[in-house]
Design an enzyme around this catalytic site. Structure first.
Site, short mmCIF file in Angstrom:
data_model
loop_
_atom_site.label_atom_id
_atom_site.label_comp_id
_atom_site.label_asym_id
_atom_site.label_seq_id
_atom_site.Cartn_x
_atom_site.Cartn_y
_atom_site.Cartn_z
N ARG A 169 0.86 -1.18 0.00
CA ARG A 169 0.00 0.00 0.00
C ARG A 169 0.89 1.23 0.00
O ARG A 169 1.95 1.25 0.64
CB ARG A 169 -0.93 0.02 1.22
N HIS B 255 -1.32 0.07 -10.27
CA HIS B 255 -1.90 -0.94 -9.38
C HIS B 255 -2.40 -2.14 -10.19
O HIS B 255 -3.60 -2.44 -10.25
CB HIS B 255 -3.03 -0.36 -8.54
N GLU C 1 -4.40 6.90 -4.64
CA GLU C 1 -4.84 6.38 -5.94
C GLU C 1 -6.26 6.82 -6.25
O GLU C 1 -7.10 6.92 -5.35
CB GLU C 1 -4.77 4.84 -5.93
#
Length: 339
Positions: free
Chosen positions: A252, A299, A281
């Site tokens: 993360r 991602h 994000e």
């Protein structure tokens, strides 16, 4: 199916496992798809107990946050007030979009899908490790821009073989990455809160994060996002790393102090970073784009149909097991001693 059956709510559309869902819940529960366009409508649907009446469990995917937001205290309280919702089967290894402590307080269990993501996330990390060490992504940019490899300096690149990989968090993903890089071989060191009983003999344990940083040519992050892991890798840890080292993050974004990382890139302490995750994000700090040697992915850790199908099936199976047996699998660690 009979309307007297329990109902489960699909919160975030299924993509691959439609047939598996029908088979898993046939004769056990009715499947309801969350069709609320926004949070207010979803909360109203729970309160009026019409569309979402009788829901006992929820399959949740992060994409549902685009419409109704994260499962914070407001949503958890609304679910609890129905008096029927008892299980949230989250699709994903990371579950920071769910307030699990509020769930525990309200008697709602939460499961995730840890094993289903291991291979896909570990191979993503492997790509980032190799590309950062060898400057492959930078080379591709150069070719596409018509400069072939004239902008590259082999003095900035290294073979993978013989480098030291530091793994922060030797869980399922970290362990899978360890086995992948051992094929070169790379030297593998790791830090976790406790020594891993599953660590092979060639995996060396280091007793602190800072100690791990000092040992690593490449530091790969594999810890969940919790309050205690925010900026776990900060200024002190980054400066403990060797000059010219690399950070890879598929965990993360907030696990690393992004500003400290960018400062280290700017002054050359870090040679590059390989990132698949970011603090906010889908926004990406534009300063990261200033360093062509960085390898930046949007991602993509589990962006393939095989992994995504496994994740959907595992989350749905956890929910099925709860309905059939009264207890599902993959209960998140924070809830194992609270419910």
């Amino acid at each position: 199916m009979s309307s007297r059956q329990p109902r489960i709510l699909i919160c975030g559309d299924l993509v691959w496992a439609h047939e598996e869902a029908r088979q898993l819940f046939d004769g056990l529960a009715d499947i309801v798809v969350m069709d609320s366009p926004n949070r207010a409508d979803f909360l109203a649907g729970l309160k009026t107990r019409e569309r979402y009446d009788g829901i006992v469990g929820i399959y949740r995917h992060n994409i549902s946050a685009d419409r109704i937001g994260v499962f914070d205290e407001e949503i958890i309280d609304a679910l609890a007030e129905t008096g029927t919702v008892k299980w949230i089967a989250h699709n994903g290894a990371g579950y920071d979009q769910i307030d699990v402590f509020r769930c525990a307080k309200k008697g709602i269990s939460v499961s995730n899908t840890p094993g289903a993501v291991n291979d896909a996330t570990a191979t993503t990390a492997l790509y980032l490790v190799i590309s950062c060490l060898r400057n492959y992504a930078w080379g591709e940019q150069s070719l596409r821009q018509g400069t072939f490899k004239s902008v590259l300096n082999p003095g900035r690149a290294h073979d993978v073989t013989g480098r030291t990989l530091g793994i922060l968090g030797l869980g399922g993903i970290g362990l899978r990455l360890a086995h992948l890089v051992h094929a070169f071989p790379m030297r593998v060191v790791y830090y976790s809160r406790n020594r891993s009983a599953n660590a092979p003999e060639w995996c060396e344990y280091v007793d602190s994060v800072e100690g791990l940083c000092r040992e690593s040519d490449v530091l790969s992050l594999h810890v969940p996002l919790r309050d205690e892991t925010v900026h776990l890798v900060g200024e002190k840890e980054i400066r403990a790393m060797k000059k010219g080292s690399i950070i890879v993050n598929t965990a993360r974004g907030k696990v690393v102090d992004e500003e400290a990382m960018i400062r280290a890139l700017a002054d050359g302490h870090l040679s590059s970073v390989g990132l698949d995750v970011y603090p906010n994000e889908p926004l990406v700090n534009p300063r990261l784009l200033e360093f062509p040697q960085n390898v930046l992915l949007p991602h993509m850790g589990t962006e393939n149909q095989d992994s995504q199908r496994r994740m959907e099936v595992r989350a749905l199976t956890n929910l099925r097991d709860f309905l059939r047996d009264g207890q599902g699998n993959d209960l998140v660690p924070e809830l194992r001693s609270k419910l």
